[in-house]
Design an enzyme around this catalytic site. Structure first.
Site, PDB file in Angstrom:
ATOM      1  N   ARG A  75       0.645  -1.226   0.121  1.00 50.30           N
ATOM      2  CA  ARG A  75      -0.083  -0.124  -0.020  1.00 50.30           C
ATOM      3  C   ARG A  75       1.030   1.288   0.083  1.00 50.30           C
ATOM      4  NH1 ARG A  75      -1.912   1.002   4.218  1.00 50.30           N
ATOM      5  NH2 ARG A  75      -1.144  -0.839   5.599  1.00 50.30           N
ATOM      6  N   TYR A 204      -1.415  -3.540  -6.581  1.00 49.96           N
ATOM      7  CA  TYR A 204      -1.162  -4.438  -5.479  1.00 49.96           C
ATOM      8  C   TYR A 204      -2.014  -4.128  -4.391  1.00 49.96           C
ATOM      9  CZ  TYR A 204       1.977  -7.093  -2.641  1.00 49.96           C
ATOM     10  OH  TYR A 204       2.338  -8.153  -1.943  1.00 49.96           O
ATOM     11  N   GLY A 205      -2.514  -5.390  -3.922  1.00 42.98           N
ATOM     12  CA  GLY A 205      -3.277  -5.420  -2.558  1.00 42.98           C
ATOM     13  C   GLY A 205      -4.278  -4.367  -2.410  1.00 42.98           C
ATOM     14  N   GLY A 206      -4.126  -3.611  -1.139  1.00 44.44           N
ATOM     15  CA  GLY A 206      -5.124  -2.793  -0.708  1.00 44.44           C
ATOM     16  C   GLY A 206      -5.014  -1.603  -1.551  1.00 44.44           C
ATOM     17  N   LYS A 213      -9.621  -2.461   1.567  1.00 46.07           N
ATOM     18  CA  LYS A 213      -9.140  -1.446   2.417  1.00 46.07           C
ATOM     19  C   LYS A 213      -9.899  -0.178   1.794  1.00 46.07           C
ATOM     20  CE  LYS A 213      -6.875  -3.949   5.015  1.00 46.07           C
ATOM     21  NZ  LYS A 213      -5.531  -4.182   5.302  1.00 46.07           N
ATOM     22  N   HIS A 233     -10.456  -2.317  11.585  1.00 40.73           N
ATOM     23  CA  HIS A 233      -9.291  -3.405  10.991  1.00 40.73           C
ATOM     24  C   HIS A 233      -8.998  -4.616  12.189  1.00 40.73           C
ATOM     25  CE1 HIS A 233      -4.895  -3.321   9.376  1.00 40.73           C
ATOM     26  NE2 HIS A 233      -5.638  -4.114   8.771  1.00 40.73           N
ATOM     27  N   SER A 255      -1.198  -3.539  10.249  1.00 36.48           N
ATOM     28  CA  SER A 255      -0.860  -4.364   9.155  1.00 36.48           C
ATOM     29  C   SER A 255       0.554  -5.293   9.649  1.00 36.48           C
ATOM     30  CB  SER A 255      -0.553  -3.514   7.920  1.00 36.48           C
ATOM     31  OG  SER A 255      -1.934  -2.800   7.554  1.00 36.48           O
ATOM     32  N   CYS A 257       1.057  -7.193  11.715  1.00 34.66           N
ATOM     33  CA  CYS A 257       1.359  -7.590  13.188  1.00 34.66           C
ATOM     34  C   CYS A 257       0.364  -8.562  13.882  1.00 34.66           C
ATOM     35  CB  CYS A 257       1.010  -5.908  14.113  1.00 34.66           C
ATOM     36  SG  CYS A 257       2.026  -4.667  13.544  1.00 34.66           S
ATOM     37  N   LYS A 259      -2.746 -10.438  12.695  1.00 32.38           N
ATOM     38  CA  LYS A 259      -4.315 -10.841  12.925  1.00 32.38           C
ATOM     39  C   LYS A 259      -4.465 -12.163  12.418  1.00 32.38           C
ATOM     40  CE  LYS A 259      -5.234  -7.023  10.687  1.00 32.38           C
ATOM     41  NZ  LYS A 259      -3.860  -6.401  10.662  1.00 32.38           N
ATOM     42  N   ASP A 282      -9.164  -9.821   8.960  1.00 35.13           N
ATOM     43  CA  ASP A 282      -8.474  -8.577   8.690  1.00 35.13           C
ATOM     44  C   ASP A 282      -9.381  -7.572   9.003  1.00 35.13           C
ATOM     45  OD1 ASP A 282      -6.155  -7.090   7.489  1.00 35.13           O
ATOM     46  OD2 ASP A 282      -7.553  -6.542   5.886  1.00 35.13           O
ATOM     47  N   ASN A 372       6.680  -8.113   2.191  1.00 37.25           N
ATOM     48  CA  ASN A 372       5.198  -8.024   2.033  1.00 37.25           C
ATOM     49  C   ASN A 372       4.782  -8.923   0.964  1.00 37.25           C
ATOM     50  OD1 ASN A 372       2.782  -6.860   3.023  1.00 37.25           O
ATOM     51  ND2 ASN A 372       2.751  -5.647   1.188  1.00 37.25           N
ATOM     52  N   SER A 373       5.184 -10.146   0.651  1.00 36.05           N
ATOM     53  CA  SER A 373       4.836 -11.003  -0.360  1.00 36.05           C
ATOM     54  C   SER A 373       3.579 -11.647   0.362  1.00 36.05           C
ATOM     55  CB  SER A 373       5.813 -12.164  -0.705  1.00 36.05           C
ATOM     56  OG  SER A 373       6.323 -12.534   0.556  1.00 36.05           O
ATOM     57  N   ARG A 374       2.607 -12.028  -0.554  1.00 35.41           N
ATOM     58  CA  ARG A 374       1.278 -12.503   0.059  1.00 35.41           C
ATOM     59  C   ARG A 374       0.772 -13.792  -0.690  1.00 35.41           C
ATOM     60  NH1 ARG A 374      -1.343  -8.932   4.132  1.00 35.41           N
ATOM     61  NH2 ARG A 374       0.355  -7.304   4.386  1.00 35.41           N
ATOM     62  N   TYR A 498       2.526 -16.714  18.559  1.00 33.14           N
ATOM     63  CA  TYR A 498       1.834 -17.613  17.826  1.00 33.14           C
ATOM     64  C   TYR A 498       0.784 -18.303  18.688  1.00 33.14           C
ATOM     65  CZ  TYR A 498       5.238 -16.206  14.563  1.00 33.14           C
ATOM     66  OH  TYR A 498       5.982 -15.336  13.492  1.00 33.14           O
TER      67      TYR A 498
HETATM   68  P1  GTP Z   1      -2.054  -7.780   7.369  1.00 32.98           P
HETATM   69  O1  GTP Z   1      -2.582  -8.689   6.469  1.00 32.98           O
HETATM   70  O2  GTP Z   1      -1.138  -6.806   6.763  1.00 32.98           O
HETATM   71  O3  GTP Z   1      -2.993  -7.087   7.973  1.00 32.98           O
HETATM   72  O4  GTP Z   1      -1.098  -8.452   8.738  1.00 32.98           O
HETATM   73  P2  GTP Z   1      -1.748  -9.333   9.946  1.00 32.98           P
HETATM   74  O5  GTP Z   1      -2.154  -8.433  11.010  1.00 32.98           O
HETATM   75  O6  GTP Z   1      -2.658 -10.272   9.482  1.00 32.98           O
HETATM   76  O7  GTP Z   1      -0.573 -10.067  10.329  1.00 32.98           O
HETATM   77  P3  GTP Z   1       0.115 -11.674  10.173  1.00 32.98           P
HETATM   78  O8  GTP Z   1      -0.771 -12.365  11.123  1.00 32.98           O
HETATM   79  O9  GTP Z   1       0.161 -12.026   8.722  1.00 32.98           O
HETATM   80  O10 GTP Z   1       1.724 -11.585  10.815  1.00 32.98           O
HETATM   81  C1  GTP Z   1       2.576 -10.623  10.220  1.00 32.98           C
HETATM   82  C2  GTP Z   1       4.032 -11.013  10.554  1.00 32.98           C
HETATM   83  O11 GTP Z   1       4.094 -11.036  12.035  1.00 32.98           O
HETATM   84  C3  GTP Z   1       4.184 -12.376  10.048  1.00 32.98           C
HETATM   85  O12 GTP Z   1       5.687 -12.472   9.684  1.00 32.98           O
HETATM   86  C4  GTP Z   1       4.009 -13.241  11.178  1.00 32.98           C
HETATM   87  O13 GTP Z   1       4.905 -14.451  11.304  1.00 32.98           O
HETATM   88  C5  GTP Z   1       4.327 -12.374  12.419  1.00 32.98           C
HETATM   89  N1  GTP Z   1       3.786 -12.786  13.686  1.00 32.98           N
HETATM   90  C6  GTP Z   1       2.396 -12.911  13.803  1.00 32.98           C
HETATM   91  N2  GTP Z   1       2.178 -13.281  14.978  1.00 32.98           N
HETATM   92  C7  GTP Z   1       3.307 -13.231  15.597  1.00 32.98           C
HETATM   93  C8  GTP Z   1       3.682 -13.549  17.151  1.00 32.98           C
HETATM   94  O14 GTP Z   1       2.708 -13.875  17.920  1.00 32.98           O
HETATM   95  N3  GTP Z   1       4.834 -13.230  17.687  1.00 32.98           N
HETATM   96  C9  GTP Z   1       5.743 -12.947  16.710  1.00 32.98           C
HETATM   97  N4  GTP Z   1       7.040 -12.560  17.096  1.00 32.98           N
HETATM   98  N5  GTP Z   1       5.515 -12.819  15.388  1.00 32.98           N
HETATM   99  C10 GTP Z   1       4.125 -12.926  15.009  1.00 32.98           C
HETATM  100  C1  SPV Z   2      -2.677  -4.600   5.288  1.00 33.16           C
HETATM  101  O1  SPV Z   2      -1.770  -3.711   4.832  1.00 33.16           O
HETATM  102  O2  SPV Z   2      -3.374  -3.977   6.459  1.00 33.16           O
HETATM  103  C2  SPV Z   2      -3.177  -5.754   4.357  1.00 33.16           C
HETATM  104  C3  SPV Z   2      -2.841  -5.815   3.124  1.00 33.16           C
HETATM  105  O3  SPV Z   2      -4.048  -6.345   4.920  1.00 33.16           O
HETATM  106  S1  SPV Z   2      -3.484  -4.796   1.890  1.00 33.16           S
HETATM  107  O4  SPV Z   2      -4.438  -5.579   1.179  1.00 33.16           O
HETATM  108  O5  SPV Z   2      -2.370  -4.283   0.700  1.00 33.16           O
HETATM  109  O6  SPV Z   2      -4.059  -3.608   2.577  1.00 33.16           O
HETATM  110 MN    MN Z   3      -4.751  -5.589   7.121  1.00 29.47          MN
END
Ligand code: GTP
Ligand code: SPV
Ligand code: MN
Length: 596
Positions: A75, A204-206, A213, A233, A255, A257, A259, A282, A372-374, A498
């Protein structure tokens, strides 16, 4: 004008499609119906055009690979605009453009942009198709990749036209052209008053999948404020206890972090009998409903998830979700149709093709996959999908969690004293920047409710709306804050994260139902170490204690530094939040002085 089969009689939709076609001058127009045959045909076309590369169909049935333009990998917040009649309506946290100017500027870029190309008309529904809360959108795009992704991320095609009907004007007009994918001619513009989105220059994406988004957060948050609900979000998860009690939790993390990972959590062995299921990963649309509770639906139909770090140990449900019928964007691949990324279970292959399409050799320090590969995967692939994921009423929320990525200060978990304090925790949430958006400064930034880039109007007014929701919800959820990312002084995560996050989630669920203890601190309620089940945890208890620690000297800095953020929000910052900050700061300051 090219002629095409027009599967609707809706004059408003037809007129708009005609108008956009006159502007973009496509060679042909294709209305997407969402059928399996259509998907097969579009996939074949995308392969023929080398937009998609088929993966090894034995290893990865139904899976494809896509390299984005290397200048177009996330984004772009600096190119994202809220185009309201006045700048004040967009507020101090959004880029603003005058609507007339934005329409003029982007129309010039759309002019003839689809010459020689196909214009796809993609009708879609956000939310379960038969839900009273669902919203219809139509995206016009010249990207077959976008059309295919929208087919996975939304309920796309016939169902959307049926829901719209022959006379309604109520649909989001989403105009999208990749054009020449030039970052200097890239704009993502939102017109909340017109229920319109114009996006140009990115695939791309969002930036390009406009249901996500742009509609489900930026436009929807504007509608939500006017209509008395929330578009957030947030992931939505279902937690079932060994006794069969089911609770639903919504969590807002910025993002990249955590979810998707939290929504697909698999509990550790010492949590025998607990099951977590995914409602959404999301976005959540939340409304007051039965029993005076806050009910949530996930408007999406698939997952557009971060790939790096995903493996069978961290997120088995995501791994199972991407085993088939998945599109991988910007991971690394091999010449024989396999894929790899940093943090996958297996070692990298000696030679691969990196996300830019260049040869990659094991041992180089360059990342093979873009951070940010998806993956794009249908939610039906998720073995832990909640049976309510498609329910028109959604699910009743017991707890709301806010959580950023913070190396210091913020403890593993904290429960707010009350709704106002909970809104304050969300409003002042900070997070270290990630790869999900291009061009951000490194370091902590304030990201209210993980919505900073997604609030479609003035941020102070948004926070007031959050405060106002309290009296609209007779049985409101409890509000919590978490931080999985606190570090040792030498930069190692203190908390294993995790699946182990289940230990924190259980405390949250138990607190929400008033069935477990806690300790009051100056900044919120925290578990005593005995309130958390730490059985079988492989990290030293000392680390957990460090992760949970509340250091009033650090909090003094934190609360003092929030002043700058509140000043930025300006005159619409709700006064209760300013007072809340002052109250906490005074208390923490005197405690720190006494060495507490
Ligand atoms: P968006 O799709 O961008 O909104 O991201 P998201 O909030 O869904 O984050 P996602 O679960 O994809 O995790 C993002 C990154 O954080 C990945 O590389 C995960 O491996 C890492 N991660 C997720 N949960 C944890 C956790 O509990 N601890 C740590 N250290 N890393 C984590
Ligand atoms: C985010 O950035 O919070 C995402 C990926 O979930 S995107 O669809 O590119 O916004
Ligand atoms: Mn997101």
């Amino acid at each position: 004008m090219p002629t095409e089969e027009r599967p609707t009689k809706n004059p408003h939709l037809l007129a708009w499609v005609d108008e956009m076609a006159r502007l973009c001058k496509p060679e042909r127009i294709e209305w997407c119906d969402g059928s399996a045959e259509e998907r097969k045909r579009l996939l074949e076309q995308a392969v023929a055009q080398k937009v998609l590369l088929p993966l090894d169909q034995k290893k990865w049935p139904g899976c494809y690979y896509h390299h984005s333009n290397p200048n177009d990998v996330a984004r772009v917040e600096h190119l994202t605009f809220i185009c309201t009649p006045t700048k004040a309506e967009a507020g101090p946290t959004n880029n603003w453009m005058d609507p007339a100017e934005a329409y003029r500027k982007l129309a010039a870029l759309y002019e003839g942009a689809m010459k020689g190309r196909t214009m796809f008309v993609v009708p879609y529904v956000m939310g379960p198709t038969d839900s009273p809360f669902a919203k219809v959108g139509v995206e016009i795009t010249d990207s077959i990749y976008v059309a295919l992704n929208m087919g996975m991320m939304t309920r796309m095609g016939k169902a959307a036209l049926a829901r719209l009907g022959d006379t309604s004007r109520e649909f989001n007009k989403g105009m999208h052209s990749v054009r020449d994918c030039d970052p200097d001619r890239r704009f993502i513009c939102h017109f909340p008053q017109d229920n319109t989105i114009w996006s140009v220059g990115s695939g791309y994406g969002g930036n390009a999948l406009l249901g996500k988004k742009c509609l489900a957060l930026r436009i929807a948050s504007y509608l939500a404020r006017n209509e008395g609900w929330l578009a957030e979000h947030m992931l939505i998860l279902e937690a079932e206890s060994p006794e069969g009690d089911v609770s639903y939790v919504a969590a807002a993390f910025p993002s990249a972090c955590g979810k998707t990972n939290f929504a697909m959590l698999i509990p550790p062995h010492s949590f025998e009998g607990w099951t977590i299921r995914t409602v959404g990963d999301d976005i959540a649309w939340l409304r007051v409903g039965d029993g005076g509770r806050l009910w949530a639906v996930n408007p999406e139909y698939g997952y557009f998830g971060v790939v790096p770090g995903t493996n069978f140990k961290t997120n088995p449900n995501a791994m199972r979700s991407i085993e088939r019928d998945t599109i991988f964007t910007n991971v690394a691949r091999t010449s024989d149709g396999d894929v790899w990324w940093e943090g996958k279970d297996n070692e990298p292959y000696p030679q691969m093709i990196d996300w830019k399409g260049q040869p990659w050799r094991k041992g180089t320090t360059d990342k093979a996959a873009h951070p940010n590969s998806r993956f794009t995967a249908p939610m039906q692939n998720n073995p832990a999908l909640s049976r309510f994921a498609d329910h028109p009423k959604g699910v009743p929320i017991s707890a709301i969690i806010f959580g950023g990525r913070r190396s210091t200060t913020i403890p593993l978990v904290l429960q707010s004293f009350n709704w106002t304090h909970g809104v304050f925790l969300g409003a002042t949430m900070g997070s270290e920047t990630t790869a999900a958006a291009q061009g951000l400064k490194e370091g902590v930034r304030r990201d209210p409710m993980a919505m900073l880039p997604f609030i479609g109007y003035d941020a102070g007014t948004y926070l007031q709306h959050w405060l106002d929701m309290q009296t609209r919800i007779p049985n409101p959820p409890k509000i919590f804050m978490v931080n999985w990312f606190r570090k040792t002084p030498d930069g190692k995560f203190l908390w294993p994260g995790y699946g182990e996050n289940m230990r924190v989630l259980k405390w949250i669920v138990d607190r929400a139902h008033g069935r477990i203890g806690a300790k009051e601190t100056l900044v919120g309620w925290v578990p005593r170490t005995t309130d958390l089940n730490l059985g079988g945890l492989e990290v030293p208890v000392a680390n957990v204690e460090q992760a949970m620690k509340i250091d009033y000297a650090e909090w003094e800095n934190e609360l003092a530094s929030e002043e700058e953020w509140f000043q930025k929000l300006g005159p619409t910052l709700p006064r209760p939040l300013a007072l809340q900050r002052e109250l906490l700061l005074e208390r923490v300051r005197s405690a720190a002085r006494q060495g507490a």
